[in-house]
Every structure is written in C-alpha cells, then in structure tokens.
Design a protein around this motif. Sequence first.
Motif, short mmCIF file in Angstrom:
data_model
loop_
_atom_site.label_atom_id
_atom_site.label_comp_id
_atom_site.label_asym_id
_atom_site.label_seq_id
_atom_site.Cartn_x
_atom_site.Cartn_y
_atom_site.Cartn_z
N GLY A 175 5.57 8.56 -3.10
CA GLY A 175 5.23 9.95 -2.75
C GLY A 175 4.96 10.11 -1.27
N LEU B 247 13.46 5.39 1.92
CA LEU B 247 13.53 5.93 0.55
C LEU B 247 14.14 7.33 0.52
CD1 LEU B 247 10.29 4.70 -1.28
CD2 LEU B 247 12.64 3.82 -1.44
N TRP C 66 11.79 -0.20 11.88
CA TRP C 66 12.48 0.93 11.28
C TRP C 66 13.97 0.79 11.56
CZ3 TRP C 66 9.92 5.03 8.78
CH2 TRP C 66 8.52 4.97 8.81
N ARG D 144 0.81 -1.22 0.00
CA ARG D 144 0.00 0.00 0.00
C ARG D 144 0.84 1.28 0.00
NH1 ARG D 144 -4.70 -0.08 -1.83
NH2 ARG D 144 -5.31 1.73 -0.62
#
Lengths: 291, 811
Positions: free
Chosen positions: A114, A126, A193, A110
């Motif tokens: 952007g 990213l 993370w 999902r």
Amino acid sequence: MQVPAPFEYQRAGSVDEAIALLARSGGDARLVAGGHSLLPMMKLRLARPETLVDINGLSDLEYVKVDGDEIAIGAMTRHVGVLESAVLAEHYRIFAEAERVIADPLVRNRGTVGGSLCQADPSEDLSAVFAALKGRAVIRSASGTRSVDLRAFHLGPYETVVGDAEIVVEVRVPIRPHTGSAYEKVERRAGDWSVAAAGAFVQLRGDTIDDVGIGMTAVGAAHFTCEEAEDSLRGGPVSPEAIDEAARICGQRCNPSADQRGPVDYKRHLVSVLVARALTRSVARARGEAA
Amino acid sequence: MTTTDMPAAPSSDTVPRSPAGNPLGFGHMLRKEDARFVRGQGHYVDDVRLPGMLHGAILRSSYAHARVVSIDTSAAEAHPKVKAVITGKILETLNLAWMPTLSGDVTAVLATDKVRFHGQEVAFVVAEDEYSARDALELIEVEYEPLPAVVDATHALDPDAPIIRDDLEGRTDNKIYDWEAGDEAACDEAFAKADVVVAEDLVYPRVHPAPMETCGAVAHMDKVTGKLTIWTTTQAPHAHRTVYALVAGLPEHKIQVISPDIGGGFGNKVGIYPGYVLAIVGSIVTGAPVKWMEDRSENLMSTSFARDYHMHGEIAATKDGKILALRVRVLADHGAFNGVAQPTKFPAGFFHIFTGSYDYPAAHCKVTAVYTNKALGGVAYACSFRITEAVYLVERMVNCLAFELKQDPAELRMKNLLRPEQFPYMSPTGWEYDSGDYPRALREAMRIAGYEELRREQASRRAAAAQPGADPTAPLMGIGLSFFTEGVGAGPRKHMDILGLGMADGCELRIHPTGKAQLRLSVQTQGQGHETTFAQIVSHVIGLPPEDIEVIHGDTDNTPFGLGTYGSRSTPVSGAAAAVAAQRIKDKARVIAAAALECSVDDLEWEHGRWFVRGDPTQGKTIAELAMIAHGSLELPEGVEGHLDASVVYNPPNLTYPFGAYICVVDVDPQTGQVKVRRFIAVDDCGPRINPMIVEGQIHGGLADGIGMALMEVIAFDRDGNNLGGSFMDYLLPTSMECPSWELGQTVTPSPHHPIGVKGVGESATVGSPPAVVNAVLDALQVRSADMPFTPAMTWRALEGRPMRPDLAIE
Ligand SMILES: Cc1cc2nc3c(=O)[nH]c(=O)nc-3n(C[C@H](O)[C@H](O)[C@H](O)COP(=O)(O)OP(=O)(O)OC[C@H]3O[C@@H](n4cnc5c(N)ncnc54)[C@H](O)[C@@H]3O)c2cc1C
C-alpha cells in the motif's frame, strides 16, 4: 542527525479508526505504513504532516490469497511477504523478480504494498508491476469502498486518487491461465532505485498473444505503461520482430528525464532493451519453456 | 649502552604463541579492539553525553555563490529552547569568522561577505536538544543575492569567470597556484626522439571518503579551570590541539583533544571543520558543553572531498613499446578555499610520483590549481597525498600506449617495469624508491589470474561474437591490469611538515613491575586495528604477549606528540617508533639482566623474550622478571636509571614504497552497459605482514573502494553549483553485491630503512585498484578513452563512442 519537524502520533487499531483519525485532522494527517518513504521525507523536511496515523497494527491487512479469479494482496503486506509468497510465485513470477531488486532486506522487511503505491514515486517498482498486470486498488473511506484501476490510480508524481480520509486496503490482480511474466531492472548498484525497469505478462493461445501487459518505471511513462505497444502485440503471433517493435514503441513513447542515472537517449534505449527482454522471457514462461 | 639488532621478521608459523594463543610477534590474531565493537560497546563522539550538554546545528547555504545581504536571527532566538544563535558577524567580533586551512589559505567558519559553495556554513544554533536546534534553523531568515557560480573547473580561468575569492586582497582570477616538477627540457628531448606519442585526457572525478561515522565534536570549556576539552572525530588529535591553540589563541596546555573510537576516517577527519570551532564557540558563549554532529548530507556536501583532477597525459615510446617519457598537465579543482591537507612543500601532494613503477628517464608535470564554487578538500579518501591520481594517470597512459601499439598490456608493463637491481631507485621527479621486485609481483598476479587462459577465453568469446547470428546479449569480457608504487610514511621532517609541524612521531613504552606494558601512541586508529598491530610490534621485539600490551591513543593529555593517522603513515612512522622504543627496553633489560645474573652484558644471549647466559640457558631472566627487578631494590650499574620505560621520537629517513600488481576481470552487458566484476586478483608487497588478517582486511576494503570509484562514486554539480551527491541515494557506495570474492597474493620485500622492514598498507588497494577496473571495462568495450565512474549509462555511452563527463550534471 536528520530530525523531522514536530508532529503528533496516533496509532490506529482498525481500518475504521484510521479513517476516523484521518478525517478528524483534515488534510494534515498522513498514514504511516512501513515508513520507508515517508520518514526519510520527513527527516529531510520535505514532508511535514502534523499527525502521523500509524497503521502497522492492522495485521488483518497483511495477506496474499486467491479470491475467486483474482489474487488479493492486503495493503499492509510487506515487500518480503510479496517476495516469498507461494501464491504469487505460482501465478506471476514478475512479483518475486521485482521484489528481489527493490531496495534491500531492511527496507523489504518494513515497506508495504500500500505504501509503495500511495507514495507514487515515479520510480516505484511495484507501480510498474501492477500497471503491467492491470490490477486494481480497493480504497475505503467513511462512506464505503471503491475500486480503482491501477492504470488510473496515479495522477502524477507523488499524487494518487486516494483522498485525505481514505485508505487503500487491498490490491487485486486477475489470474490468467497460459501466462508468463517477468521483470527486468537496471540499477547502478544493488539496492539503488531503477535507472529504468520494465515488467510484462504475456498470455498465449497457441502461438497467438491473447493478452499482454507492459509496465515501466522511472522513465516517465504515462500510468507506468504503454498501451500502444500492448495493442501492437495483442491478437498477433509471437515473434521476435513483434516484440522488438513493441519494445521500440515503449522506448519512443516513454518520457524519461536526464539525471545522474543517465541521459535521455540511454534511458529510451534501455527501455527498449528491458521491455524486449521481459516480453521474451514472459513468452518463454507462458510456453513452459523457461523457469 | 650497546644496541642489539632488531629481530628479523619471522614467517608467522614459526612464531611462538602466548598463553592466550596469540603470536609473540607477527602473525594472525583476532583484533583486540573487536571485543568491544562486536558487542556494540564502542564509544564514539556521539556517545559522549555530559551533564547540561547543549546541541548545535548549522544553517547551510542553499546557493553555490551568493552575496549575504542580511541574516535575521530574531525568530530563532525567540525559540524557547534556543540558547544562542551565532553568525559570522558575531564571530568577526571574536576574530574567528575565518580560520587558516592546512594549505596556507583561509576558510570561513561562518560566511560573512559571501557564500562560496552549496552547503557552506552560515549560522549556528545552540539549543537544549537537537530537535529544537534543527527547528530553529528554519526560523533564521537569510537574504542572498545570487551570483553566477564557477562549476566547471575547465572554465575557472576564463577571463569572464566570476572571482570567487574577492575576500583576498588583489585577486583578479581564480588561480591558486602553478606548480611543476621534473625536467621539462629532458622530457621535450625524449618526446622529439619517440616513435610513438599517445595523448589522453583523464578526469579523476570528485569523490568522497564517506566514513560510516560522520564528523562531530563535543566541546566543553570549563570556565573555572580555563580548560577546553574537546571530544572530536579526528585522525590527528595532536595536530588539532596545536591548531586550536594557534587559531583561537587558547593556551595549548589547557586544551585536551580526545578522539574516542572513530568510525572510519579515510582522510575525511584530518582537517578542522567549522562545526568543531563552532562547538567550541558555543561552549564559550553558553558556558555549557555543546555537541555538534553533522548528518549524512552535511558530511557529503561540506567536508573534505577527494581528487577532482583533470589530467592531460602524453606518453612517448619506441615502436616496440619501451617508454621514453611522460608529460602531464593537471587542472586541479580545489573548491572555494584551498583546504588541502598535505605537507607544506607539496602543493600537489605527492602527485609527481606519477612516473610510477616503470623505468624511463624523463618526466615533467605542471599542475594548475583553481578555485571553484564547491566545497573544499582534495586530499582525502585513502589517497596517499594524491598518489591515487598519479597511479591512475600512469596506469591509464600505459594502457593507452598498449592500445595504440596493439600490445598486450601485461607484456608492455613487464617490458618497462623497474628491475630489482635498480633499487634504491631515484625517480626522474626526485623520489627514492627504497626496495622492490616488481616483475616478481606481476608474474605472481598473472599466475593467480591464469592470465594466458583468460586472454584465450576472451579471444574465443570475441570470435564467437563476430559470427553471424551471434547472441547480441552475450557479455563483453574485459581484463584490466594495474601496477602501483606507493610512497607512504610521511615523512622525513626536513622535507615534510604540516603547518610547520614536522612529521615525526613520538611514542612511549612503559613496562609495569609485573611485566604488563602500556604503549602510548600519537597516531589514532579509525578502524585499522592499531590496538592489535602495535601490540604485536612490541611483542615482536621484546617477546611480551600482545594481550599484555595495552595501546593508548587518541587523547592528547595521555599520549606523546605526533601528526596522526593518514597517508598510511601509522606503521611506517609510529610503528617504527614503537619498535625502536621496544628495542630500547630490550637493551636496557640486558644491562639489568647482567646486573641481576652477575655477568657481563656481552655474555648474554636473547631468545623468546628472555636474556640468558651464553652456554647456560637455565641462567636467564624474562622481560617480565626484569621489569620487576628494574622497579625493585637491586643495585643498578652506574648511569642506569630504575624502571623499564622508553620514550622515542621517530623521524623517518625516507618514505616506504609498498607496491602491487592487480588484475581485474569484468563482464559487460553490451545492451544495458552494466558492468559485473567477475574476478579481482591483488598481489601486494607491503614488506613483512605484522598481522596478515588485518593487512588483508585493509586490502579488501581498499579494493571495494576501487570498485566504488571505478563504477559508481562521483559528486557532480549542476550548472548552478548544486551538489548532486548529497545523500547515499545519490552518492553510491559499493556493497558486497558488487564485489567478487577477492583473490589475494603477496610478495615480501622489506624496507631497508624501516626498523622492522614494514611498509604500510592502509591505502595501497584504494590507490591501485581503480585503474585496474577501468582498464578492464575499456578492454571489454575495446574502446581507448572514457572516464569513470562506469555506471550503466556511462558505459553504454562509452561503447557508443560518445562518452560523458562525469563531473557535470547529466543533461
Ligand atoms: C533505501 C531505500 C531504497 C529503496 N529502493 C526502492 C526501489 O529500488 N524500488 C522501489 O520500488 N522502492 C524502493 N524504496 C521504497 C520502498 O519500497 C518503500 O517501502 C515504499 O516505497 C513505501 O512503502 P512504506 O510502507 O514504507 O510506505 P510509507 O513510507 O509508510 O508511506 C508512503 C506514503 O504512502 C501513504 N500510505 C501508506 N500506506 C497507505 C495506505 N494503505 N493507504 C493510503 N496511503 C498509504 C503514506 O501516508 C505515505 O504518504 C526504497 C526505500 C528505501 C528507504
């Protein structure tokens, strides 16, 4: 059950409509792409937009393609699209290596390119990848389109140059011959993370480093990079010593904070280790020595 | 009536099969309950929807320690969908602001005077839907006067530490109790004679059971009948019913506690939480059913945590490694209220079983428990009443001894393990281990692991790493062992009770006329597979197919009394009750068979669920046939009642003592500190395995727990007492990616006192695996001391010789 505060919901059928909806709500509307950053924040009531403008219908923003001497990635490209893109695999291994360790398949199905960049989470993978590759973002508003260097895109944690009634439509990365790239991340557990992560590309001319990019995340590096380390390498010969020196500079120049992922001394050390590994593997790939 | 012998446990391949292909007794079979779970047809508390049902939400403290100056609920009350706002002041008028804990303390239902931990319950909103309830929480204004918080347990008893429990009369410090076990003088004497003494400080940090389903309740007080029905996430429905009767003064026969499908418990769902009581109060106040379901953060921050033991161990030994004595001091962090769920006479749980699996005469422990500004709890997360901490302590101490003596830790263990001929064995701290063959289990684990070969590989890797120009990224290989003895199945009622309720379990078995059976249990499954295992126990004794035996549990109106499922007690206690009930059915069926076949009971023989006349196997009756006869018109012998039912209360004579030998192999990245578990070998002895697949599932889950605790799970607190583990982003649970393909083995040593010899296995792997992983990591680093969890940062700091405390914020 964690539930968000009340909000209105609008679905945009086009980029122009999304921009118009944003403009109409003043600063109180937010785009929702994959929702994997925004919705958790809303449920924790850390974010409380009055209106959500859903851009999941904008499938024309979901692509990865070669466009001239650049690769263009549509803003609505899902993580999984980046992970599995043949175009990216051919030019930049860093993408798949980073994507493989972003969250888990549910999130990757999902979450979007952007959204990742606009969320501006200081640990976003990213962001480090695009900083390393010196990409640029294409941003649209009612008055037109502008392009922003990704190293000038983030103004700080959770803050970007994107205005209230603007939308990122595309991200572009230059294609570079004789280049290798790699990504290295340390996490406490699969799907976590980063404790720290580093990515790099190295472009070679013979044994000389023609160009180089270094990206880092989760360690407070300004604009997710370290130009001083890049400068120390650019134009010089490839050597383990040069790589170690650049890695050392990155460890020194970044600005990590202590948290349950680790103390500052460890994070600095880790940055050096990961930058060195990413550079070393990038060089090997640029030389065609490694897969 | 004569009593026949309980059948011996057969090996599963000789067990006959039912028409559906299931074993008539022990053996592998698919879980009966999974038919609904794999279809998404489970029915959990949050699936309960009643007409007119309202929704509750709790406002929680954002401070760890603060005086509550004022609470203004007017804006929340004005919310159009809000039906009631309840505060501690209102509860005070009902005498419900405080409730007793399971450890003789009290805890606040809603804070009145002070808040004492981050996340404590402050107010309760009841609204038409859960969204409005949460919206209204934001409309409540609480004025706090912040107080300094006691965060570091090691400073809880400092003279200038703030007093947390000033609600208790005469409190001048934060001490809960001092408690000791063992013989101090004998221990001192052994230490005086020792060649070697090794001391070590160990933290078993605060962790959380984190079941997939969070806690919650739907309470419905019917004003007309005066009956309270509460659907709730409880591992102990009967105990909860009695506690509600005692706390709220509700008549016990008018309380029905229903525990539907439960999505994991691990000890998290033993206690009674303020939310349950508030749902009841909400229903009384509004006259409508009220649902309260906590969210993930609430579960992690406010419900039963586990462990939080700061231990100092000293082990004494001869120079060739024979252990002489073990001495332990514990500082136990119980949080702001003493809400530990354990048998009354055992304030430190079963921690004093810490002498472990080894043969030495002297041991002594002293436990000091303190209040801190943290959530309450302490016994949870599959810990067997703190045997987890005990096993961790002894298995780390034995490794420290091996480290100092430069002996192989497997050899050192082998030298000190209890011998088979020592059983039943009375431990120096008073536990009577029922049965065991420890060396056999350790040898089996070493055989599966290829232990010698692993050590050779390690030696050659270390030699290579010492060469000049060696690869600095080459992984460091570590091998870790643990040997554990568990004590489960609490327990004999003369020693063990919770809030005065003895720990014996009831059970009822009813064979219907057509030979189908219902078994009613007091224990409540949370995923352990009771509906299958207990059917197999009954099948084992009377030969009915497991698919013909329905297990009924989790509803106090429909099941006999008992204390519930935790501490691996279901099979040892209720499993024994089921076996004894089935045995009574079998004995009664024999008398009925004798009447039907017109012979003497002594002329009857039993095989495969059928009584038949000795010498003439054609003359016989199955249990199903006898059930019909029992309900029929046949004249029964004098004193024999009709029907085929049995009702039992089983009071276990002793605990059962499962044990096992675990070996873990890890590879550590020397530069990043990342730990990869390469292999994990687990040899468990839990007696005969009723359903080997379920047993293996329990072990797999426990091993994953162990990897989680050893490598990532911890709830730390910052200086202000903020909980740093309040979400799954912060509180990490292991995934399949961190788990190797488990290599299981077994030995079988039946319990001599359990009717079918079984010992319980629900917590073995959770108890036994953490020290194996920790010992492996430290072996890789060639470092003696550091605390789990070995996150990359913790591991790297340990390698650097600068280990960090896991329980405090990393600064
Ligand atoms: C469990 C979990 C683990 C994760 N782990 C990682 C990880 O390890 N590494 C990592 O990098 N990330 C991780 N993420 C984040 C993940 O990558 C998210 O998908 C991503 O950060 C946001 O993408 P999204 O499309 O979901 O954005 P959304 O949540 O929809 O939006 C995020 C923000 O961007 C804005 N936005 C979205 N699209 C646009 C656009 N086109 N133009 C302008 N503004 C826009 C939104 O308004 C919002 O403010 C994790 C997420 C979860 C839930």
